[in-house]
Design a protein around this motif. Structure first.
Motif, PDB file in Angstrom:
ATOM      1  N   HIS A 216       0.854  -1.203   0.000  1.00 44.94           N
ATOM      2  CA  HIS A 216       0.000   0.000   0.000  1.00 44.94           C
ATOM      3  C   HIS A 216       0.890   1.254   0.000  1.00 44.94           C
ATOM      4  CE1 HIS A 216      -3.641  -2.330   0.408  1.00 44.94           C
ATOM      5  NE2 HIS A 216      -3.106  -2.969   1.411  1.00 44.94           N
ATOM      6  N   GLY A 217       1.168   1.824   1.187  1.00 42.93           N
ATOM      7  CA  GLY A 217       2.020   3.018   1.236  1.00 42.93           C
ATOM      8  C   GLY A 217       1.331   4.290   0.799  1.00 42.93           C
ATOM      9  N   VAL A 218       0.061   4.188   0.416  1.00 45.41           N
ATOM     10  CA  VAL A 218      -0.616   5.356  -0.188  1.00 45.41           C
ATOM     11  C   VAL A 218      -0.706   6.550   0.754  1.00 45.41           C
ATOM     12  CG1 VAL A 218      -2.004   4.256  -1.952  1.00 45.41           C
ATOM     13  CG2 VAL A 218      -2.834   4.239   0.379  1.00 45.41           C
ATOM     14  N   ARG A 219      -0.777   6.283   2.065  1.00 45.12           N
ATOM     15  CA  ARG A 219      -0.926   7.426   2.980  1.00 45.12           C
ATOM     16  C   ARG A 219       0.387   8.171   3.198  1.00 45.12           C
ATOM     17  NH1 ARG A 219      -4.478   6.404   8.045  1.00 45.12           N
ATOM     18  NH2 ARG A 219      -4.006   8.626   8.213  1.00 45.12           N
ATOM     19  N   ALA A 220       1.478   7.682   2.607  1.00 45.69           N
ATOM     20  CA  ALA A 220       2.731   8.449   2.609  1.00 45.69           C
ATOM     21  C   ALA A 220       2.512   9.819   1.979  1.00 45.69           C
ATOM     22  CB  ALA A 220       3.808   7.688   1.841  1.00 45.69           C
ATOM     23  N   LEU A 221       1.558   9.866   1.047  1.00 47.81           N
ATOM     24  CA  LEU A 221       1.313  11.107   0.300  1.00 47.81           C
ATOM     25  C   LEU A 221       0.811  12.233   1.201  1.00 47.81           C
ATOM     26  CD1 LEU A 221       1.636  11.395  -2.889  1.00 47.81           C
ATOM     27  CD2 LEU A 221       1.743   9.084  -2.007  1.00 47.81           C
ATOM     28  N   GLU A 222       0.430  11.891   2.433  1.00 44.35           N
ATOM     29  CA  GLU A 222      -0.022  12.932   3.374  1.00 44.35           C
ATOM     30  C   GLU A 222       1.157  13.732   3.915  1.00 44.35           C
ATOM     31  OE1 GLU A 222      -2.335  10.902   6.407  1.00 44.35           O
ATOM     32  OE2 GLU A 222      -3.525   9.868   4.882  1.00 44.35           O
ATOM     33  N   ASP A 223       2.372  13.246   3.686  1.00 42.23           N
ATOM     34  CA  ASP A 223       3.555  13.938   4.196  1.00 42.23           C
ATOM     35  C   ASP A 223       4.592  14.069   3.078  1.00 42.23           C
ATOM     36  OD1 ASP A 223       5.989  14.669   5.328  1.00 42.23           O
ATOM     37  OD2 ASP A 223       5.616  13.555   7.184  1.00 42.23           O
ATOM     38  N   PRO A 224       4.835  15.298   2.599  1.00 43.55           N
ATOM     39  CA  PRO A 224       5.765  15.482   1.481  1.00 43.55           C
ATOM     40  C   PRO A 224       7.162  14.933   1.762  1.00 43.55           C
ATOM     41  CG  PRO A 224       4.585  17.534   1.983  1.00 43.55           C
ATOM     42  CD  PRO A 224       4.223  16.556   3.057  1.00 43.55           C
ATOM     43  N   ALA A 225       7.592  14.981   3.035  1.00 43.52           N
ATOM     44  CA  ALA A 225       8.947  14.494   3.344  1.00 43.52           C
ATOM     45  C   ALA A 225       9.018  12.976   3.173  1.00 43.52           C
ATOM     46  CB  ALA A 225       9.326  14.886   4.771  1.00 43.52           C
TER      47      ALA A 225
END
Ligand SMILES: [Zn+2]
Length: 338
Positions: A216-225
């Protein structure tokens, strides 16, 4: 277009979440287990309900399939039938995953469960690899360590890697650092479910441990860093959009951040997660994304090439997969070679 492709790959596919009704009936008959005669009722038991609220409720849909997968014969048959079904759907290669510790209700050991799934995979018409899932939980540390040790023992004999699955929002990723330290010590590559029910900090915690891929990893997009770090470290994501809709990560497919991921330069692969529970497959997932985001042929091709590259297949198989993808998707645009 994608649904009719014959060069598909699925890297994120749970065996227990992918039991078709037909397979469920075969497994039940093998074991003398009663299932509802009514097809609609059985479907309801194998599929996530429309009103599913989150990952925890989604995980409850695994009770029936797991109850059918408590013998070696059932696991072997399930793996063989699933890969046969995938071959019919145009898949050239797949990585199945399952949690061996979840199959001991009738006394089967983790090792017996692994051997049974590997035997079924060997009888299948397409090549595949197995990923062993450790489970997020409070009281299963010994079982998880056994899974890592078995991954080391069977690595290169059908088992490719370790995974961490289960209730991410309840048991944070960072809590499992010692388990992945053991995997590194034993030379076992691993992937981690992260950034699904929990936010970007879960992806960052997974990245700190050195995974080969993130599930998944999709919620990484909530943090630009964290997004920038994923792009910089080139850690592939095995995304599963319909599953994310089922577990309410997103309300609508339009909200799935595919364009943002591609624009950020992330290595994205498209997968089904749970074919039965989510009612989908790798071809349908690509098709839905194509329809929703207007993917161009070269973008579909890149997503598939990413999957070939990010897979645990050996180099010669990867080359065959890349060649098949380029052959099929170059045909659609005759002016362009791959
Ligand atoms: Zn998954």
């Amino acid at each position: 277009m994608a649904q009719t492709l014959h060069c598909l790959i699925d890297l994120h596919l749970h065996l227990d979440g992918s039991l078709s009704a037909e397979t469920a009936r075969v497994l039940a008959a093998m074991q003398g287990i009663e299932l509802p005669r009514d097809a609609a009722e059985l479907d309801r038991m194998l599929h996530c309900p429309a009103g599913c609220r989150d990952l925890n409720e989604y995980l409850a849909c695994f009770t029936l399939p797991l109850s059918l997968l408590q013998t070696g014969d059932a696991l072997r048959e399930a793996a063989r039938r699933l890969l046969t079904e995938l071959a019919d759907k145009g898949l050239l290669y797949a990585e199945l995953r399952f949690a061996p510790q979840s199959h001991g209700q009738k006394g089967m050991s983790q090792e017996q469960a692994i051997q049974a799934v590997l035997a079924g995979m060997q009888e299948a018409p397409i090549p595949s690899r197995l990923i062993l899932c450790a489970m997020r939980g409070a009281d299963n540390e010994a079982a998880n360590r056994e899974t890592v040790q078995l991954a080391a023992r069977y690595r290169g004999r059908g088992v490719a890697a370790l995974d961490l699955a289960g209730a991410e929002a309840i048991f944070p990723t960072g809590q499992f650092a010692p388990l992945f330290a053991l995997a590194r010590e034993l030379g076992v590559p691993f992937v981690v479910h992260a950034g699904e029910a929990d936010g970007p900090e879960s992806v960052a915690a997974a990245l700190d441990m050195g995974p080969r891929r993130i599930g998944h990893g999709v919620r990484a997009l909530e943090d630009p860093a964290v997004t920038a770090r994923l792009a910089r470290e080139r850690v592939p994501l095995t995304v599963c959009p319909t599953s994310n809709l089922d577990t309410r990560v997103f309300d609508r497919l339009e909200d799935f951040p595919l364009r943002a991921m591609l624009d950020a330069g992330l290595v994205v692969t498209v997968n089904s997660d749970n074919m039965a529970v989510s009612g989908t497959d790798a071809g349908q997932e690509l098709q839905r994304l194509t329809d929703c985001f207007g993917l161009r042929t070269e973008e579909v091709r890149q997503l598939l090439l990413n999957a070939a590259d990010a897979s645990f297949a050996d180099e010669s198989l990867k080359q065959q997969l890349r060649a098949a993808i380029c052959r099929e998707l170059a045909q659609e645009r005759t002016e362009e070679s791959c």
